[in-house]
Design a protein around this motif. Sequence first.
Motif, PDB file in Angstrom:
ATOM      1  N   TRP A  52      35.541 -18.966  28.441  1.00 18.11           N
ATOM      2  CA  TRP A  52      34.057 -19.203  28.674  1.00 18.11           C
ATOM      3  C   TRP A  52      33.391 -18.177  29.800  1.00 18.11           C
ATOM      4  CZ3 TRP A  52      29.429 -20.829  27.525  1.00 18.11           C
ATOM      5  CH2 TRP A  52      28.714 -20.951  28.235  1.00 18.11           C
ATOM      6  N   GLU A  53      34.368 -18.164  31.051  1.00 23.50           N
ATOM      7  CA  GLU A  53      33.762 -17.580  32.174  1.00 23.50           C
ATOM      8  C   GLU A  53      33.741 -15.990  31.703  1.00 23.50           C
ATOM      9  OE1 GLU A  53      32.907 -18.732  34.986  1.00 23.50           O
ATOM     10  OE2 GLU A  53      33.125 -20.780  34.475  1.00 23.50           O
ATOM     11  N   LYS A  54      34.661 -15.463  30.838  1.00 19.27           N
ATOM     12  CA  LYS A  54      34.641 -14.145  30.163  1.00 19.27           C
ATOM     13  C   LYS A  54      33.581 -13.830  29.535  1.00 19.27           C
ATOM     14  CE  LYS A  54      37.002 -10.252  29.848  1.00 19.27           C
ATOM     15  NZ  LYS A  54      37.502  -9.429  30.963  1.00 19.27           N
ATOM     16  N   LEU A  83      30.009 -11.380  29.653  1.00 18.11           N
ATOM     17  CA  LEU A  83      29.676 -10.388  28.497  1.00 18.11           C
ATOM     18  C   LEU A  83      28.247 -10.454  28.157  1.00 18.11           C
ATOM     19  CD1 LEU A  83      32.657 -10.730  26.104  1.00 18.11           C
ATOM     20  CD2 LEU A  83      32.159  -9.120  27.915  1.00 18.11           C
ATOM     21  N   LYS A  84      27.687 -11.712  28.307  1.00 15.16           N
ATOM     22  CA  LYS A  84      26.213 -12.110  28.190  1.00 15.16           C
ATOM     23  C   LYS A  84      25.409 -11.425  29.079  1.00 15.16           C
ATOM     24  CE  LYS A  84      23.233 -16.267  27.567  1.00 15.16           C
ATOM     25  NZ  LYS A  84      22.604 -15.674  26.222  1.00 15.16           N
ATOM     26  N   VAL A  90      30.403  -6.455  23.137  1.00 12.11           N
ATOM     27  CA  VAL A  90      30.960  -6.327  21.840  1.00 12.11           C
ATOM     28  C   VAL A  90      32.247  -7.338  21.929  1.00 12.11           C
ATOM     29  CG1 VAL A  90      32.033  -5.136  19.934  1.00 12.11           C
ATOM     30  CG2 VAL A  90      30.206  -4.086  21.023  1.00 12.11           C
ATOM     31  N   ILE A  91      32.426  -8.100  20.901  1.00 12.95           N
ATOM     32  CA  ILE A  91      33.503  -8.817  20.763  1.00 12.95           C
ATOM     33  C   ILE A  91      34.091  -8.454  19.589  1.00 12.95           C
ATOM     34  CG2 ILE A  91      34.412 -11.112  20.121  1.00 12.95           C
ATOM     35  CD1 ILE A  91      32.988 -12.364  22.408  1.00 12.95           C
ATOM     36  N   HIS A 108      22.987 -16.778  19.660  1.00 12.72           N
ATOM     37  CA  HIS A 108      22.637 -17.109  21.297  1.00 12.72           C
ATOM     38  C   HIS A 108      22.858 -15.933  22.268  1.00 12.72           C
ATOM     39  CE1 HIS A 108      21.793 -21.344  20.273  1.00 12.72           C
ATOM     40  NE2 HIS A 108      22.841 -21.207  19.289  1.00 12.72           N
ATOM     41  N   GLU A 109      22.877 -14.651  21.690  1.00 10.84           N
ATOM     42  CA  GLU A 109      23.069 -13.469  22.607  1.00 10.84           C
ATOM     43  C   GLU A 109      24.089 -13.383  23.680  1.00 10.84           C
ATOM     44  OE1 GLU A 109      18.882 -13.030  23.836  1.00 10.84           O
ATOM     45  OE2 GLU A 109      18.280 -12.396  21.629  1.00 10.84           O
TER      46      GLU A 109
END
Length: 432
Positions: A231-233, A237-238, A244-245, A269-270
Amino acid sequence: MLNEVNEVFNDKSLDQETPIGVPLTAKYKRSFAYLTIKDRLPVIITKIVDHLYRDKQKIIEQFGEDATEEIKSLIGSFSKLRNELQTNKPLLPIAIGADANLWNSCIQDCRWFDSPWLLVECYLYRRMRDNIAQSPSLVDFDQFLEQKKSGFVASVPAMRGLEAHLNHLTANPLSETVKTELIQLFKVALWGNKCDMSLSAGERREQIVDPMKQLDSLESNILCNHLENVWEKILKLKENTLSVIDIVLDNAGFELFTDLCLADFLVSHEFVSTVRLHVKNMPWFVSDATPVDIFWSLEYLEQHMPELGSRWRSHFHSGKWILHPSAKSSFWTLPHAFGKMQEVDPELFEVLNNSGLVIFKGDLNYRKLVGDLNWSPETELKVALEGCPTPLLALRTLKADVVVGLEKSVVSKMEGDWMVSGEYAVMQLLDK
């Protein structure tokens, strides 16, 4: 033949457990590799032969009259392959394909029960493709396609519950619950990995119950859970509008559906601008996803779940979802552990190593991440995954007798066939 097979087994396989630190192999009778090669793989081949006999006319209608004689020849070549396996013959060269020389350099002096499990099991599916490639009319034939379609359709009741949940999330702001919802979708994608037809030797495995309703009861079966760190990662990224994932997919069917639900949430949800999907470039391990499975699934959803199907199609059209070109994804159907990716496919390694996060789905990907060695379960992730592209997240239900990164207190409580039952799982993050 039965006596010959038993003689080979008795002579060549040792009645002991696999020593720590060596490749998993059918050389040791008290291993899942032995049971797989002795029992599961011959059944998978038999089911293909049965399919060719039973559905011969349907296949001819699809591929043309020239396929009539080719089907007979294919039945013979698959039966021969099964005999080679059961009698522990040497692995024969691959005849057709750009990867043939590479494969043939890997299998010299190898036999089914004496060589690394990862090598011979991957070789089985590559040989199947080689057999089919030698039948010009059937070159596009997927021997597992009907099983994959059937498993997908049978899982529709569970998909509808997940569809309603996802459509609600997509249509509404989630500022207060977004973390909870994302973590739940990660867990749904994790448990979707239970629907694996190679584990069941080709028997259909579908999801019937809405998976959202099962998450609480399955929580204690997650032996290692790094989702708080994930989640923190993803929050970081957001902050990057070009993040990209990558998702290295495992099975088609219900698992693919759960993976796309997660991918939908991430772009809707960007959290990221793009989700890049990686699939196998040929039929693999019975139910692994190929490009054909992706597009067939989309077409089915557009007909039966039009809101969801239309949105997912639009993600491909807009570039929010990218299917990594299959011509560039042959690495996924090579016998190499992922620690050799930088050497064997430096371009793919560079793509993944520069990703915001690479999610590896499923058991085979996990085995390749850790080199399919018999590690102690308490081995640190960074040791077992050395050389793999990072940051990576492994989402995997345990279906082979290898796992790493577990606490000693967890391992001490485990009993029986916990490493191969598919009932337990890990969600493991290795950052840079």
